[in-house]
Scaffold this motif. Sequence first.
Motif, PDB file in Angstrom:
ATOM      1  N   LEU A  88      -7.028   4.229  -3.403  1.00  0.00           N
ATOM      2  CA  LEU A  88      -6.037   4.810  -4.307  1.00  0.00           C
ATOM      3  C   LEU A  88      -4.611   4.411  -3.921  1.00  0.00           C
ATOM      4  CD1 LEU A  88      -7.566   8.377  -4.750  1.00  0.00           C
ATOM      5  CD2 LEU A  88      -7.523   6.526  -6.447  1.00  0.00           C
ATOM      6  N   ALA A  89      -4.423   4.014  -2.673  1.00  0.00           N
ATOM      7  CA  ALA A  89      -3.098   3.618  -2.196  1.00  0.00           C
ATOM      8  C   ALA A  89      -2.770   2.163  -2.508  1.00  0.00           C
ATOM      9  CB  ALA A  89      -3.000   3.840  -0.688  1.00  0.00           C
ATOM     10  N   ALA A  90      -3.769   1.392  -2.890  1.00  0.00           N
ATOM     11  CA  ALA A  90      -3.561  -0.034  -3.119  1.00  0.00           C
ATOM     12  C   ALA A  90      -2.617  -0.282  -4.294  1.00  0.00           C
ATOM     13  CB  ALA A  90      -4.895  -0.727  -3.364  1.00  0.00           C
ATOM     14  N   GLU A  91      -1.707  -1.200  -4.086  1.00  0.00           N
ATOM     15  CA  GLU A  91      -0.802  -1.642  -5.143  1.00  0.00           C
ATOM     16  C   GLU A  91      -1.513  -2.747  -5.932  1.00  0.00           C
ATOM     17  OE1 GLU A  91       2.027  -0.233  -5.751  1.00  0.00           O
ATOM     18  OE2 GLU A  91       2.535   0.782  -3.882  1.00  0.00           O
ATOM     19  N   PRO A  92      -1.165  -2.935  -7.199  1.00  0.00           N
ATOM     20  CA  PRO A  92      -1.834  -3.973  -8.006  1.00  0.00           C
ATOM     21  C   PRO A  92      -1.844  -5.353  -7.353  1.00  0.00           C
ATOM     22  CG  PRO A  92      -0.491  -2.593  -9.417  1.00  0.00           C
ATOM     23  CD  PRO A  92      -0.197  -2.183  -7.995  1.00  0.00           C
ATOM     24  N   MET A 104       0.849  -1.170   0.000  1.00  0.00           N
ATOM     25  CA  MET A 104       0.000   0.000   0.000  1.00  0.00           C
ATOM     26  C   MET A 104       0.897   1.236   0.000  1.00  0.00           C
ATOM     27  SD  MET A 104      -3.203   0.928   2.443  1.00  0.00           S
ATOM     28  CE  MET A 104      -4.169  -0.297   1.613  1.00  0.00           C
ATOM     29  N   ASN A 105       0.567   2.164  -0.865  1.00  0.00           N
ATOM     30  CA  ASN A 105       1.361   3.381  -0.975  1.00  0.00           C
ATOM     31  C   ASN A 105       0.489   4.583  -0.604  1.00  0.00           C
ATOM     32  OD1 ASN A 105       2.931   5.560  -1.765  1.00  0.00           O
ATOM     33  ND2 ASN A 105       3.824   4.466  -3.480  1.00  0.00           N
ATOM     34  N   LEU A 106       0.313   4.774   0.693  1.00  0.00           N
ATOM     35  CA  LEU A 106      -0.513   5.886   1.165  1.00  0.00           C
ATOM     36  C   LEU A 106       0.063   7.240   0.770  1.00  0.00           C
ATOM     37  CD1 LEU A 106      -1.686   4.741   4.688  1.00  0.00           C
ATOM     38  CD2 LEU A 106      -3.138   5.400   2.775  1.00  0.00           C
ATOM     39  N   GLY A 107       1.381   7.337   0.768  1.00  0.00           N
ATOM     40  CA  GLY A 107       2.016   8.602   0.404  1.00  0.00           C
ATOM     41  C   GLY A 107       1.620   9.060  -0.981  1.00  0.00           C
ATOM     42  N   ARG A 108       1.616   8.116  -1.925  1.00  0.00           N
ATOM     43  CA  ARG A 108       1.239   8.434  -3.303  1.00  0.00           C
ATOM     44  C   ARG A 108      -0.214   8.915  -3.367  1.00  0.00           C
ATOM     45  NH1 ARG A 108       1.294   3.386  -6.486  1.00  0.00           N
ATOM     46  NH2 ARG A 108      -0.706   3.154  -5.458  1.00  0.00           N
ATOM     47  N   SER A 109      -1.110   8.224  -2.668  1.00  0.00           N
ATOM     48  CA  SER A 109      -2.515   8.616  -2.731  1.00  0.00           C
ATOM     49  C   SER A 109      -2.761   9.943  -2.003  1.00  0.00           C
ATOM     50  CB  SER A 109      -3.426   7.517  -2.192  1.00  0.00           C
ATOM     51  OG  SER A 109      -3.287   7.354  -0.806  1.00  0.00           O
ATOM     52  N   ILE A 110      -2.035  10.188  -0.929  1.00  0.00           N
ATOM     53  CA  ILE A 110      -2.171  11.466  -0.225  1.00  0.00           C
ATOM     54  C   ILE A 110      -1.729  12.605  -1.138  1.00  0.00           C
ATOM     55  CG2 ILE A 110      -1.200  12.867   1.656  1.00  0.00           C
ATOM     56  CD1 ILE A 110      -1.205  10.194   3.321  1.00  0.00           C
ATOM     57  N   LYS A 111      -0.596  12.422  -1.790  1.00  0.00           N
ATOM     58  CA  LYS A 111      -0.111  13.460  -2.702  1.00  0.00           C
ATOM     59  C   LYS A 111      -1.089  13.678  -3.856  1.00  0.00           C
ATOM     60  CE  LYS A 111       3.824  14.941  -5.437  1.00  0.00           C
ATOM     61  NZ  LYS A 111       5.217  14.644  -5.830  1.00  0.00           N
ATOM     62  N   LEU A 112      -1.615  12.595  -4.404  1.00  0.00           N
ATOM     63  CA  LEU A 112      -2.585  12.691  -5.492  1.00  0.00           C
ATOM     64  C   LEU A 112      -3.807  13.500  -5.064  1.00  0.00           C
ATOM     65  CD1 LEU A 112      -3.587  11.741  -8.325  1.00  0.00           C
ATOM     66  CD2 LEU A 112      -4.583   9.785  -7.137  1.00  0.00           C
ATOM     67  N   CYS A 113      -4.356  13.172  -3.917  1.00  0.00           N
ATOM     68  CA  CYS A 113      -5.543  13.872  -3.426  1.00  0.00           C
ATOM     69  C   CYS A 113      -5.223  15.317  -3.059  1.00  0.00           C
ATOM     70  CB  CYS A 113      -6.146  13.134  -2.235  1.00  0.00           C
ATOM     71  SG  CYS A 113      -6.844  11.524  -2.676  1.00  0.00           S
ATOM     72  N   ARG A 114      -4.076  15.523  -2.419  1.00  0.00           N
ATOM     73  CA  ARG A 114      -3.685  16.885  -2.021  1.00  0.00           C
ATOM     74  C   ARG A 114      -3.517  17.778  -3.239  1.00  0.00           C
ATOM     75  NH1 ARG A 114       0.892  19.325  -2.312  1.00  0.00           N
ATOM     76  NH2 ARG A 114       2.204  17.473  -2.517  1.00  0.00           N
ATOM     77  N   THR A 115      -2.798  17.296  -4.239  1.00  0.00           N
ATOM     78  CA  THR A 115      -2.564  18.129  -5.426  1.00  0.00           C
ATOM     79  C   THR A 115      -3.839  18.318  -6.225  1.00  0.00           C
ATOM     80  OG1 THR A 115      -1.775  16.220  -6.694  1.00  0.00           O
ATOM     81  CG2 THR A 115      -0.111  17.559  -5.574  1.00  0.00           C
ATOM     82  N   ASN A 116      -4.696  17.295  -6.234  1.00  0.00           N
ATOM     83  CA  ASN A 116      -5.980  17.422  -6.917  1.00  0.00           C
ATOM     84  C   ASN A 116      -6.828  18.514  -6.291  1.00  0.00           C
ATOM     85  OD1 ASN A 116      -9.035  16.513  -7.164  1.00  0.00           O
ATOM     86  ND2 ASN A 116      -7.921  15.692  -8.928  1.00  0.00           N
ATOM     87  N   ARG A 117      -6.667  18.711  -4.998  1.00  0.00           N
ATOM     88  CA  ARG A 117      -7.415  19.751  -4.280  1.00  0.00           C
ATOM     89  C   ARG A 117      -6.730  21.118  -4.354  1.00  0.00           C
ATOM     90  NH1 ARG A 117     -11.464  16.870  -4.550  1.00  0.00           N
ATOM     91  NH2 ARG A 117     -12.288  15.798  -2.757  1.00  0.00           N
ATOM     92  N   GLY A 118      -5.550  21.133  -4.957  1.00  0.00           N
ATOM     93  CA  GLY A 118      -4.832  22.401  -5.081  1.00  0.00           C
ATOM     94  C   GLY A 118      -4.173  22.851  -3.791  1.00  0.00           C
TER      95      GLY A 118
END
Length: 96
Positions: A64-68, A1-15
């Motif tokens: 969103l953090a889940a790895e394949p 699980m890559n929580l960091g990646r999903s946090i960054k994705l959501c954070r940047t999506n929110r501006g």
Amino acid sequence: MNLGRSIKLCRTNRGLSQEELARKIGLSVSYISLIEKGKRDPAMSTVEEIAAAVGVPLSLLTFLAAEPGELKGVPEEVRDKLAGIAFKLLNAKQHA
């Protein structure tokens, strides 16, 4: 699980900048950066605070953090559809 990646994705999506997110939840910018780089594993309570601060359900953040490999048994077609729905939800909440 890559929580960091999903946090960054959501954070940047929110501006939001790392500084804005850090200020909202009372953490340091350096800690947010380390989480996003996968160098720190935040407590679940911190992940919940981050999800609330970026305005997404915790379940969406973790999906969103889940790895394949973590979604074995879920057909690729279903994963793709779920990912598409997740991004639509993320974008819908942003424009609401």
